[in-house]
Design a protein around this motif. Structure first.
Motif, mmCIF file in Angstrom:
data_model
loop_
_atom_site.group_PDB
_atom_site.id
_atom_site.type_symbol
_atom_site.label_atom_id
_atom_site.label_comp_id
_atom_site.label_asym_id
_atom_site.label_seq_id
_atom_site.Cartn_x
_atom_site.Cartn_y
_atom_site.Cartn_z
ATOM 1 N N ILE A 140 0.845 -1.191 0.000
ATOM 2 C CA ILE A 140 0.000 0.000 0.000
ATOM 3 C C ILE A 140 0.884 1.247 0.000
ATOM 4 C CG2 ILE A 140 -1.904 -1.164 1.175
ATOM 5 C CD1 ILE A 140 -1.001 0.126 3.783
ATOM 6 N N GLY A 141 0.249 2.403 -0.215
ATOM 7 C CA GLY A 141 1.015 3.642 -0.263
ATOM 8 C C GLY A 141 1.500 4.094 1.100
ATOM 9 N N ALA A 142 0.608 4.047 2.091
ATOM 10 C CA ALA A 142 0.955 4.467 3.454
ATOM 11 C C ALA A 142 0.010 3.772 4.430
ATOM 12 C CB ALA A 142 0.836 5.990 3.594
ATOM 13 N N ALA A 143 0.512 3.467 5.625
ATOM 14 C CA ALA A 143 -0.277 2.750 6.620
ATOM 15 C C ALA A 143 -1.360 3.662 7.195
ATOM 16 C CB ALA A 143 0.629 2.237 7.736
ATOM 17 N N GLY A 144 -2.620 3.184 7.155
ATOM 18 C CA GLY A 144 -3.743 3.956 7.679
ATOM 19 C C GLY A 144 -4.556 3.190 8.692
ATOM 20 N N GLY A 145 -4.043 2.036 9.136
ATOM 21 C CA GLY A 145 -4.733 1.220 10.125
ATOM 22 C C GLY A 145 -5.055 -0.162 9.586
ATOM 23 N N MET A 146 -5.049 -1.153 10.464
ATOM 24 C CA MET A 146 -5.437 -2.505 10.083
ATOM 25 C C MET A 146 -5.918 -3.242 11.322
ATOM 26 S SD MET A 146 -1.720 -4.086 9.140
ATOM 27 C CE MET A 146 -0.348 -4.126 10.299
ATOM 28 N N ALA A 147 -6.821 -4.202 11.099
ATOM 29 C CA ALA A 147 -7.419 -4.917 12.223
ATOM 30 C C ALA A 147 -8.008 -6.226 11.733
ATOM 31 C CB ALA A 147 -8.511 -4.071 12.878
ATOM 32 N N PHE A 148 -8.045 -7.208 12.636
ATOM 33 C CA PHE A 148 -8.682 -8.489 12.346
ATOM 34 C C PHE A 148 -10.128 -8.474 12.820
ATOM 35 C CE2 PHE A 148 -4.346 -10.070 11.965
ATOM 36 C CZ PHE A 148 -4.472 -11.051 10.993
ATOM 37 N N VAL A 149 -10.981 -9.162 12.069
ATOM 38 C CA VAL A 149 -12.332 -9.419 12.534
ATOM 39 C C VAL A 149 -12.229 -10.430 13.678
ATOM 40 C CG1 VAL A 149 -14.596 -10.339 11.918
ATOM 41 C CG2 VAL A 149 -13.287 -8.998 10.249
ATOM 42 N N PRO A 150 -12.845 -10.163 14.843
ATOM 43 C CA PRO A 150 -12.747 -11.096 15.974
ATOM 44 C C PRO A 150 -13.148 -12.517 15.593
ATOM 45 C CG PRO A 150 -13.694 -9.029 16.704
ATOM 46 C CD PRO A 150 -13.582 -8.945 15.210
ATOM 47 N N GLU A 151 -12.437 -13.483 16.143
ATOM 48 C CA GLU A 151 -12.701 -14.908 15.954
ATOM 49 C C GLU A 151 -12.592 -15.338 14.493
ATOM 50 O OE1 GLU A 151 -16.421 -15.880 17.757
ATOM 51 O OE2 GLU A 151 -15.812 -15.234 19.751
ATOM 52 N N ALA B 160 -16.765 -5.796 18.474
ATOM 53 C CA ALA B 160 -16.641 -7.112 19.084
ATOM 54 C C ALA B 160 -17.428 -8.180 18.344
ATOM 55 C CB ALA B 160 -17.103 -7.039 20.546
ATOM 56 N N ASP B 161 -18.570 -7.798 17.727
ATOM 57 C CA ASP B 161 -19.381 -8.776 17.006
ATOM 58 C C ASP B 161 -18.959 -8.947 15.557
ATOM 59 O OD1 ASP B 161 -20.286 -6.460 15.822
ATOM 60 O OD2 ASP B 161 -22.371 -6.685 16.466
ATOM 61 N N GLY C 52 -15.940 16.509 15.315
ATOM 62 C CA GLY C 52 -15.880 17.619 16.256
ATOM 63 C C GLY C 52 -14.599 17.595 17.050
ATOM 64 N N CYS C 53 -13.666 16.755 16.616
ATOM 65 C CA CYS C 53 -12.391 16.601 17.319
ATOM 66 C C CYS C 53 -11.324 16.288 16.276
ATOM 67 C CB CYS C 53 -12.479 15.459 18.341
ATOM 68 S SG CYS C 53 -12.722 13.819 17.582
ATOM 69 N N THR C 54 -10.114 16.114 16.727
ATOM 70 C CA THR C 54 -9.035 15.655 15.865
ATOM 71 C C THR C 54 -8.697 14.234 16.262
ATOM 72 O OG1 THR C 54 -8.140 17.903 15.692
ATOM 73 C CG2 THR C 54 -6.683 16.091 15.067
ATOM 74 N N PRO C 55 -9.241 13.235 15.572
ATOM 75 C CA PRO C 55 -8.993 11.853 15.977
ATOM 76 C C PRO C 55 -7.529 11.476 15.799
ATOM 77 C CG PRO C 55 -10.134 11.926 13.868
ATOM 78 C CD PRO C 55 -10.107 13.330 14.382
ATOM 79 N N THR C 56 -7.036 10.677 16.727
ATOM 80 C CA THR C 56 -5.644 10.240 16.677
ATOM 81 C C THR C 56 -5.511 8.731 16.596
ATOM 82 O OG1 THR C 56 -5.529 10.238 19.095
ATOM 83 C CG2 THR C 56 -4.834 12.256 17.962
ATOM 84 N N THR C 57 -6.610 8.004 16.817
ATOM 85 C CA THR C 57 -6.554 6.553 16.846
ATOM 86 C C THR C 57 -7.971 6.011 16.706
ATOM 87 O OG1 THR C 57 -5.744 4.652 18.121
ATOM 88 C CG2 THR C 57 -6.819 6.412 19.362
ATOM 89 N N VAL C 58 -8.100 4.715 16.557
ATOM 90 C CA VAL C 58 -9.373 4.021 16.719
ATOM 91 C C VAL C 58 -9.080 2.770 17.542
ATOM 92 C CG1 VAL C 58 -11.332 2.875 15.635
ATOM 93 C CG2 VAL C 58 -10.281 4.848 14.526
ATOM 94 N N ALA C 59 -9.735 2.647 18.686
ATOM 95 C CA ALA C 59 -9.519 1.498 19.563
ATOM 96 C C ALA C 59 -10.855 1.003 20.065
ATOM 97 C CB ALA C 59 -8.613 1.882 20.740
ATOM 98 N N SER C 60 -11.184 -0.253 19.752
ATOM 99 C CA SER C 60 -12.437 -0.841 20.209
ATOM 100 C C SER C 60 -12.432 -0.949 21.728
ATOM 101 C CB SER C 60 -12.620 -2.223 19.590
ATOM 102 O OG SER C 60 -13.796 -2.834 20.067
ATOM 103 N N LEU C 61 -13.520 -0.499 22.342
ATOM 104 C CA LEU C 61 -13.645 -0.547 23.797
ATOM 105 C C LEU C 61 -14.493 -1.740 24.220
ATOM 106 C CD1 LEU C 61 -14.211 3.253 24.489
ATOM 107 C CD2 LEU C 61 -12.125 1.938 24.885
ATOM 108 N N SER C 62 -15.754 -1.741 23.796
ATOM 109 C CA SER C 62 -16.663 -2.840 24.111
ATOM 110 C C SER C 62 -17.869 -2.706 23.208
ATOM 111 C CB SER C 62 -17.083 -2.780 25.583
ATOM 112 O OG SER C 62 -17.963 -3.836 25.912
ATOM 113 N N GLY C 63 -18.420 -3.839 22.770
ATOM 114 C CA GLY C 63 -19.564 -3.775 21.874
ATOM 115 C C GLY C 63 -19.217 -3.012 20.617
ATOM 116 N N ALA C 64 -19.968 -1.949 20.326
ATOM 117 C CA ALA C 64 -19.714 -1.111 19.154
ATOM 118 C C ALA C 64 -19.180 0.256 19.546
ATOM 119 C CB ALA C 64 -20.988 -0.968 18.333
ATOM 120 N N ALA C 65 -18.557 0.370 20.709
ATOM 121 C CA ALA C 65 -17.955 1.619 21.172
ATOM 122 C C ALA C 65 -16.466 1.632 20.844
ATOM 123 C CB ALA C 65 -18.170 1.793 22.672
ATOM 124 N N PHE C 66 -15.994 2.775 20.328
ATOM 125 C CA PHE C 66 -14.597 2.929 19.950
ATOM 126 C C PHE C 66 -14.070 4.246 20.508
ATOM 127 C CE2 PHE C 66 -16.645 0.373 16.774
ATOM 128 C CZ PHE C 66 -15.717 -0.583 16.376
#
Length: 299
Positions: free
Chosen positions: A161-172, A216-217, A247-261
């Motif tokens: 890819i051109g530049a890293a913008g995030g990656m993640a696995f689908v749970p399970e 999480a699902d 409304g902010c300057t996001p710096t990350t995405v981190a799953s907390l619980s359920g569909a909350a990040f």
């Protein structure tokens, strides 16, 4: 994610500690008393288990029970980053220089380490599945090489890819998403632990993404864009991608619980999170601690 829950998140201020978010979107607070890991440079809390992994300023790796456990050193490293699987059973420690990346199995009770052969390449980002399959973003000529490694196997290139913008696995699963910060595209990788098959995620177009994670699902993928927006993608295919202003300057995405990040670090000042459930994502704030700065820089 509207039910009462507790999340431990890293904050990079006043000695660098972990603090606890207690509650749910719209009714959350940061507990000023809950902390551990003072003096560490990096920390990641397991999503579904009560432990965290820490890197000190020299790149050594530690583990602690949350909340309030005493960190114990697991390995010298040195590394600059660490990622934990959705189930908390695996982790990967990595760095752009220093020690080779290592997959850590048996967490949290009996951690065991195994080298991942990347031929000396520097790793800038990583993700690990619940089955111990690892994705690594490495520096390459003309872009970023995405390598995959199944347990006990050497890493092999699956795409560039051109530049890293995030990656993640689908749970399970061994299915993963990779965001390209250069082109704004999202690639889905099926069968990452075997013959990985890449395909573009239909309808997904990001704007200089800075991070991505999956609920999480396994239904919702959320990406934070450098433009100050959040994009939600429905991995079930039932709805098209939706983008909302942060409304902010996001710096990350981190799953907390359920569909909350979480979208920003949660410190003494206002922090931001997103509820990805419902017809559209809702961006919400976590109130500042008393006497600290609130959104917009006030008191």
């Amino acid at each position: 994610c509207r039910c009462r829950a507790r999340y431990w998140v890293y904050v990079g201020y006043e000695g660098q500690v972990l603090r606890e978010i207690d509650g749910g979107p719209g009714a959350a607070r940061v507990d000023v008393a809950a902390n551990t890991g003072v003096g560490f440079a990096t920390a990641v809390a397991a999503r579904t288990q009560q432990y965290g992994l820490f890197l000190d300023v020299k790149g050594a790796l530690y583990q602690a029970t949350l909340p309030g456990g005493t960190p114990r050193q697991l390995a010298v490293g040195p590394w600059s980053g660490v990622a934990i699987s959705a189930s908390g059973g695996y982790a990967v420690a990595y760095g752009s220089q220093g020690a080779a990346p290592q997959i850590i199995s048996g967490l949290p009770l009996e951690p065991a380490f195994q080298n991942i052969d990347v031929q000396g390449a520097g790793v800038v980002a990583a993700a690990v599945s619940d089955g111990g399959v690892v994705l690594l973003a490495t520096k390459a000529s003309g872009g970023v090489a995405i390598l995959a490694s199944a347990p006990g196997a050497a890493a092999s290139r699956v795409m560039t890819i051109g530049a890293a913008g995030g990656m993640a696995f689908v749970p399970e699963s061994d299915r993963a998403l990779v965001a390209d910060a250069s082109s704004g595209t999202v690639t889905q990788l099926d069968h990452v632990g075997g013959a990985a098959t890449p395909s573009l995620l239909s309808g997904a177009k990001l704007s200089s993404p800075v991070g991505m994670d999956i609920s999480a699902d396994g239904r919702w993928a959320v990406a934070a864009n450098g433009s100050g927006t959040v994009t939600r993608m429905d991995l079930s295919g039932q709805s098209m991608p939706v983008t909302a202003k942060c409304g902010c300057t996001p710096t990350t995405v981190a799953s907390l619980s359920g569909a909350a990040f979480r979208l920003t670090e949660a410190g003494s000042s206002t922090a931001w999170m997103v509820d990805a459930s419902g017809t559209a994502p809702r961006v919400l704030f976590i109130p500042a601690l008393p006497g600290q700065k609130i959104a917009g820089g006030g008191q």
